[in-house]
Design a protein around this motif. Structure first.
Motif, PDB file in Angstrom:
ATOM      1  N   HIS A 335       0.838  -1.226   0.077  1.00 17.38           N
ATOM      2  CA  HIS A 335      -0.075   0.125  -0.011  1.00 17.38           C
ATOM      3  C   HIS A 335       0.947   1.364   0.003  1.00 17.38           C
ATOM      4  CE1 HIS A 335      -2.911   2.770   2.220  1.00 17.38           C
ATOM      5  NE2 HIS A 335      -3.184   3.151   0.973  1.00 17.38           N
ATOM      6  N   ASN A 336       0.784   2.091  -0.990  1.00 20.22           N
ATOM      7  CA  ASN A 336       1.581   3.462  -1.130  1.00 20.22           C
ATOM      8  C   ASN A 336       3.136   2.754  -1.202  1.00 20.22           C
ATOM      9  OD1 ASN A 336      -0.635   5.021  -1.767  1.00 20.22           O
ATOM     10  ND2 ASN A 336      -0.743   5.581   0.665  1.00 20.22           N
ATOM     11  N   HIS A 357     -11.518   3.017   5.372  1.00 14.06           N
ATOM     12  CA  HIS A 357     -11.601   4.232   6.045  1.00 14.06           C
ATOM     13  C   HIS A 357     -10.659   5.444   5.081  1.00 14.06           C
ATOM     14  CE1 HIS A 357      -8.054   2.836   8.038  1.00 14.06           C
ATOM     15  NE2 HIS A 357      -8.714   1.757   8.274  1.00 14.06           N
ATOM     16  N   PRO A 358     -10.624   6.696   5.226  1.00 15.27           N
ATOM     17  CA  PRO A 358     -10.096   7.329   4.299  1.00 15.27           C
ATOM     18  C   PRO A 358      -8.423   7.186   3.995  1.00 15.27           C
ATOM     19  CG  PRO A 358     -11.528   8.708   5.186  1.00 15.27           C
ATOM     20  CD  PRO A 358     -11.524   7.363   6.078  1.00 15.27           C
ATOM     21  N   ASP A 359      -7.649   6.689   5.284  1.00  9.63           N
ATOM     22  CA  ASP A 359      -6.321   6.568   5.101  1.00  9.63           C
ATOM     23  C   ASP A 359      -5.876   5.535   4.486  1.00  9.63           C
ATOM     24  OD1 ASP A 359      -6.995   4.753   6.909  1.00  9.63           O
ATOM     25  OD2 ASP A 359      -5.710   5.489   8.484  1.00  9.63           O
ATOM     26  N   GLN A 360      -6.882   4.666   3.947  1.00 11.37           N
ATOM     27  CA  GLN A 360      -6.686   3.340   2.936  1.00 11.37           C
ATOM     28  C   GLN A 360      -6.558   3.715   1.774  1.00 11.37           C
ATOM     29  OE1 GLN A 360      -9.666   0.740   5.096  1.00 11.37           O
ATOM     30  NE2 GLN A 360      -7.860  -0.648   5.214  1.00 11.37           N
ATOM     31  N   GLY A 362      -5.448   5.316  -1.794  1.00  6.21           N
ATOM     32  CA  GLY A 362      -3.803   5.078  -2.308  1.00  6.21           C
ATOM     33  C   GLY A 362      -3.431   4.245  -3.425  1.00  6.21           C
ATOM     34  N   THR A 383      -9.966   4.591  -4.354  1.00  4.15           N
ATOM     35  CA  THR A 383     -10.415   6.007  -4.149  1.00  4.15           C
ATOM     36  C   THR A 383     -11.532   5.522  -2.904  1.00  4.15           C
ATOM     37  OG1 THR A 383      -9.952   7.104  -6.127  1.00  4.15           O
ATOM     38  CG2 THR A 383     -11.705   8.143  -4.580  1.00  4.15           C
TER      39      THR A 383
END
Length: 1163
Positions: A335-336, A357-360, A362, A383
């Motif tokens: 991830h990233n 959740h948003p921080d996932q 990428g 997204t």
């Protein structure tokens, strides 16, 4: 007399055509039973629908119709549209394996019952109509057919793992999944999945296995082709350590093993994957076993993770699948760029994320490992939308289209109108997500509502529909399409009936003209195709074909390399074959085959004469780059695709004389002259590679070591050779390459004309960059090419990989060219000196890059490319931080660079064209299609392009316009569909004659599929022109298919568009394809050539024309008709009426002689 291979090719084609005729065998008599031939439809019966095949029926929402197909024309016995012939000519991927239903209509869109004809239909065999079965005096019409196919079924979730097999030691466990479809094999893939597991260690070899002193186990270790493998280490499953080693013949003996034990025997060998087999008793005291070892093969990806859009709290599944030898079992997810913890996420080939959740958000990618190495997948983007955040902005983005010239003010520039567009982005699924890899209910941002407006032009109102609102709706299926032609690199002759392989799987043949069509699976990132010449005259052509992942079509011309003439070798002697035979140049190296090295496929030594064909691709010949195989990439130690720089490739074909048997060799030497390797550091880095035809990737065979020339070679001035070794077995293509780390990307854009307007970029252009190695001190005089790459332009251009250097700007140079459907585009000029505003690159970087168009020093040369120094941008230098050359790690920056950033430019040569659609549609983005009765293309799954060839007799080239309006459909009659302008092209052999290929809207069903419309087409040259002739066959067709077009006059030509796909004899060119762009490019090529199956970019103005106009220049000081229409429409129209009256009276007096001449012409 035709050669045997040629006759075999023709027999293959004949077999397919025989299938098209629907012949039956004595074992399968003609019948009307549904399970044999399908129903016979007599006059008055309706065409069968899906419910007529209820035993195979699926819900309508789980199936869809294909495009329409027409492979046969009525004649002889009737009309035959067999499924076998459709798959042969259109490719097997165009129709599913088991169609559910078939619909047949005439090319006038009538049902068989409407025209009173008896026909036969069967969804598994096709359609046929026999002339002898029709009512007296009637013959079969021309039919086209389509099939209803089930949508791909998807597997259910995996069940729990079962228990571990065996009582001790290693074993395996299984889990299952179910396919909801009633057809057992409707879901792709396997219902079972196996996994290794380990129980408690087993004790030593038991008495029932090793307690038989008088017994013996006889075994052998071989490759899949039967070649023996000496030196393999053999062990027993329950007996640790090596217990035997295979001898020179690949065999081994193991005394004491009980004949009835059925013991598992394993073998290992360097360079091969481990193999295991079970011993079988062949007598009371002996057993035999054969262990097959496969050569290690680096993993390669067959499924890549795909980008997804989700709302916070939903779930997502990313999928990755690799193949290789052995099959990769270990996967890692990132991830990233950061490795995800395996124990936390419990992933394998699939990564499932729950409660997002948003921080996932990428980027995500996977890596797969086996014993041979690793491979890295492409990057997928996730997204994650916050609660209430719209995935699709309802406000359309700006999209400017150019209005017709007569809609702008005189003396001003062109007028543009913002018709809006919806971004081509994904939307989250309405129901969350499923644990499966595919998003069955995937939705996209697309047009939700259109608004109608009128634009005031000179003497008329121009209707237009603009995008008023965007929204999330079901995505149109993205079917990337590749069409092209395979020709000989040396002569241009087509490669006829060549087999087409996707990996090892045959998927079709090229046509008689060498044409091919390929449909690209949506998740494909690298398309590797092999073209195999069945006559054996050409080297197997392995190509990595770039395509448009958004679903638009791309055209490729593939060059096949002819094999060298055979030389006769004596297998018992040492044989040396030179590599590279350029005039006035020494060979680059040589292939040395020692005595006794040639063997049969089973490993047995071969004795006698050998026919050897060694074909060398010499990079010192710049023209050879077009025929080089693959794209010169390999998988590096990090699992990433990396480029190679070649010093030559060669193909080896060894056969027994007058035989098709392919021979192999043991170790042979490849010697390369060190003096030919001039780049710094390349002598030490040179390696020998072989091509894996399944992946299109090069795999390392051996390195090179220095060798001093032998005494007998003193006459060669003591040349120093680099020596490598290879065995010639299943693989026949080899490469002398160096991995290169100095890498960059080059930004290129294509435009509709040389004004380089940002809103007029052209998508689907194939841009090719050939890396050149310059001779010392002469940056503009390359001595060899090193590699080549191609990319397809999208809405933001293309980024091409290349070698570059920071210290020496001219260490690497490049030649860049661009084509669109066979048309060569022209780059920005560099004469007398390159200008930043024209080239697209600011100073001082432009001077450092040394931009030169190919005609810079000699205006007589073609203007189809440019050369540059590949000067890598220096870090921290603001003049070099904005393109057009980007560092290797800055690919995303290159891809997303704005149009204002530095870039190189190409423009279409055929720039004098204009297209206007009332309903806007971007042909490079099929997903932008909008359902509307006035849509130019009524079906987003099938695009039919129609062109009329207009001959102009006059002193110059003229613009020709086609006005397309509703003709026979009651809801569109008189309403505009669109306009097309095309400038006539002069015939190079007839200075006073030119011709224009003008597109018109084809007649046929509109988007609602309820009723056909014969488009009212009006053709008018924009000058002082009069119609003087109409193609006789076309005139007869229009007469026989009323009603006639209204208001036909001598200043124009009008017709109601034919529903039949007429050919060059009528001056009409029709091509149906899944890509609008490809359909148009192919039709234009045929129109230029004046034939129904040819292709040309040189206008043949006198061949295959539909209508002829005679044009003259206006008197001095008098403006042209087109200019008068712009400035004073009413006065110009009055002049036209007066002139038309005079011409009509003159023509009436000459009508009888004209008809006599036309009758003689038909004779």
């Amino acid at each position: 007399m035709a050669s045997l291979p040629t006759l075999l090719c023709l027999c293959v084609a004949a077999a397919h055509l025989a299938g098209a005729r629907g012949t039956t065998t004595p074992e399968e008599p003609t019948a009307t039973a549904w399970d044999l031939e399908g129903p016979s439809l007599r006059p008055g019966q309706p065409s069968p629908a899906l419910e007529d095949w209820e035993e195979n029926a699926v819900p309508a929402e789980a199936s869809e119709w294909t495009s329409w197909f027409n492979v046969d024309h009525p004649g002889g016995d009737g009309d035959f549209e067999s499924l076998a012939a459709i798959r042969f000519y259109y490719g097997p991927a165009r129709v599913c394996p088991r169609p559910l239903a078939l619909e047949a209509r005439t090319t006038d869109w009538a049902l068989p019952s409407d025209v009173g004809e008896r026909v036969h239909l069967n969804p598994t065999r096709g359609f046929w109509c026999l002339n002898r079965e029709q009512p007296r005096g009637r013959r079969c019409s021309n039919y086209h057919v389509r099939f209803r196919c089930p949508l791909e079924a998807t597997w259910g979730a995996w069940g729990p793992w079962g228990p571990c097999s065996g009582s001790c030691g290693p074993g395996r466990r299984l889990r299952r999944r179910r396919c909801p479809s009633s057809a057992g094999d409707a879901c792709p893939g396997r219902p079972l999945e196996a996994q290794k597991c380990i129980r408690s260690p087993c004790p030593g070899c038991s008495l029932n296995i090793c307690g038989c002193p008088d017994h013996i186990l006889l075994g052998s270790v071989v490759t899949p082709t039967g070649r023996p493998l000496p030196g393999a280490r053999v062990s027993l499953r329950d007996w640790p350590g090596t217990v035997a080693t295979s001898n020179a013949h690949g065999t081994f003996r193991m005394p004491g093993v009980c004949a009835s034990s059925r013991v598992n025997v394993s073998a290992q060998m360097d360079g091969f994957s481990a193999g295991m087999a079970q011993a079988q008793a062949n007598s009371s005291i002996s057993a035999v076993v054969t262990v097959v070892l496969k050569k290690l093969e680096k993993p390669y990806l067959v499924k890549q993770p795909e980008s997804r859009v989700r709302e916070a709290g939903q779930n997502v599944t990313f999928c990755c699948k690799a193949s290789g030898t052995p099959i990769p079992k270990k996967y890692s997810w990132f991830h990233n760029g950061t490795l995800l913890d395996r124990r936390t996420h419990r992933y394998g080939a699939h990564l499932e994320l729950h409660g997002l959740h948003p921080d996932q958000a990428g980027t995500y990618h996977c890596k797969a490992w086996n014993d041979a190495g690793a491979v890295r997948s492409g990057t997928a983007r996730l997204t994650v939308l916050a609660p209430g955040q719209p995935a699709c902005d309802p406000q359309p983005r700006e999209h400017l289209i150019k209005l017709p010239d007569d809609c702008s003010q005189p003396g001003s520039g062109p007028t543009y109108l913002d018709v809006g567009l919806c971004p081509d982005t994904l939307c989250p699924s309405a129901t969350g997500s499923s644990p499966r890899c595919g998003d069955a209910g995937s939705r996209c941002c697309s047009v939700r509502r259109l608004e109608s407006r009128k634009i005031r032009c000179s003497g008329y109102n121009l209707p237009v529909k603009i995008v008023a609102e965007c929204g999330c709706q079901k995505c149109l299926p993205r079917r990337g399409l590749i069409r092209g032609r395979v020709v000989a690199a040396d002569s241009g002759e087509p490669l006829r009936f060549a087999r087409i392989l996707l990996g090892r799987e045959p998927i079709g043949f090229t046509s008689y003209q060498g044409d091919f069509t390929l449909e690209v699976a949506p998740s494909t990132q690298r398309l590797v195709i092999t073209f195999v010449d069945t006559s054996g005259q050409f080297v197997d052509t392995v190509r990595v074909l770039p395509f448009d992942p958004r679903g638009a079509g791309v055209y490729h011309e593939v060059k096949a390399m002819r094999k060298k003439a055979p030389v006769i070798l004596d297998a018992s002697q040492s044989n040396t074959i030179p590599l590279g035979e350029l005039e006035d140049e020494a060979p680059l190296g040589e292939l040395v085959i020692p005595p006794g090295a040639i063997r049969r496929a089973d490993g047995e030594p071969y004795v006698g004469s050998v026919e050897a064909r060694v074909t060398f691709v010499d990079p010192r010949d710049l023209t050879s780059a077009a025929a080089a195989p693959s794209d010169l990439r390999f998988v590096d130690s990090d699992g990433e695709l990396a480029p190679l720089r070649t010093y030559g490739m060669f193909s080896v074909d060894l056969r027994a004389p007058d035989s098709t048997e392919q021979l192999q060799t043991g170790p042979v030497a490849v010697r390369v002259a060190a003096s030919q390797i001039r780049m710094a550091g390349h002598v030490e880095a040179l390696k020998l590679w072989s091509l894996n035809p399944d992946t299109g990737l090069w795999e390392e065979e051996s390195g090179f070591q220095r060798e001093r020339s032998a005494a007998q070679r003193v006459r060669r001035e003591e040349r120093v050779f680099l020596v490598g070794n290879v065995e010639i077995r299943e693989r026949r293509l080899f490469n002398l390459d160096v991995p290169e780390r100095r890498r960059c990307f080059v930004k290129v854009r294509a435009y509709a004309n040389d004004k380089f307007t940002p809103n007029e970029q052209v998508e689907g252009v194939v841009v090719t960059l050939v890396n050149l190695e310059p001779a010392p001190g002469f940056s503009a005089n390359p001595r060899a090419w090193g590699r080549f790459d191609s990319a397809v332009t999208g809405p933001n251009g293309a980024c091409l990989p290349a070698f570059c250097d920071t210290d020496r700007p001219d260490a690497y140079t490049a030649l860049v060219t661009a084509t669109l459907g066979g048309e060569e585009l022209e780059p920005a000029t560099s004469r007398p000196r390159p200008l930043p505003a024209t080239v697209g690159v600011a100073q001082p970087y432009l001077d450092k890059l040394g931009y030169r168009r190919t005609d810079h020093d000699d205006p007589s040369l073609k203007r189809n490319g440019f050369r540059i120094n590949l000067a890598k941008p220096r870090s921290g230098d603001p003049d070099e931080a904005n393109g057009p050359v980007y560092p290797w790690r800055n690919l995303r920056e290159c891809q997303e660079a704005p149009v204002t950033a530095n870039h190189f430019r190409f423009a279409r040569v055929e720039a004098d064209k204009y297209e206007y659609n009332v309903v806007p549609f971007r042909e490079g983005v099929p997903a932008s299609w909008t359902g509307d009765l006035l849509a130019w293309w009524p079906n987003p799954q099938e695009f039919r392009a129609c062109f009329l060839k207009v001959k102009i007799q006059g002193p110059q080239e003229y613009m020709v316009r086609s006005h397309n309006a509703g003709g026979s459909h009651p809801r569109t009659q008189g309403q505009l569909y669109g306009l097309r302008d095309a400038r006539s092209v002069r015939d190079p052999e007839r200075p006073s004659m030119s011709a224009a290929c003008v597109e018109f809207k084809c007649g046929g069903m509109l988007f609602d599929q309820r009723q056909v419309d014969r488009t009212l087409v009006t053709i008018m040259p924009q000058g002082s022109c009069r119609r003087v002739a109409v193609n006789g066959l076309l005139q007869d067709y229009l007469t026989r298919h009323p009603p006639p077009a209204p208001a036909d006059d001598l200043a124009a030509f009008s017709m109601l568009a034919p529903l039949d796909p007429l050919g060059h004899n009528y001056g009409v060119y029709t091509v149906t394809d899944q890509s609008p762009r490809l359909a148009k490019e192919i039709a234009i090529g045929r129109c230029f050539d004046g034939s129904s199956d040819g292709f040309s970019r040189e206008m043949k103005a006198d061949a295959g024309t539909a209508v002829t106009f005679q044009c003259r220049e206006p008197a001095a000081g008098r403006p042209s008709l087109f200019q008068r229409l712009l400035e004073s429409p009413s006065t110009a129209l009055g002049d036209i009426r007066r002139e038309m009256g005079e011409v009509a009276r003159a023509q009436a007096r000459a009508s009888v002689p004209l008809r006599t001449r036309r009758g003689r012409a038909r004779q």
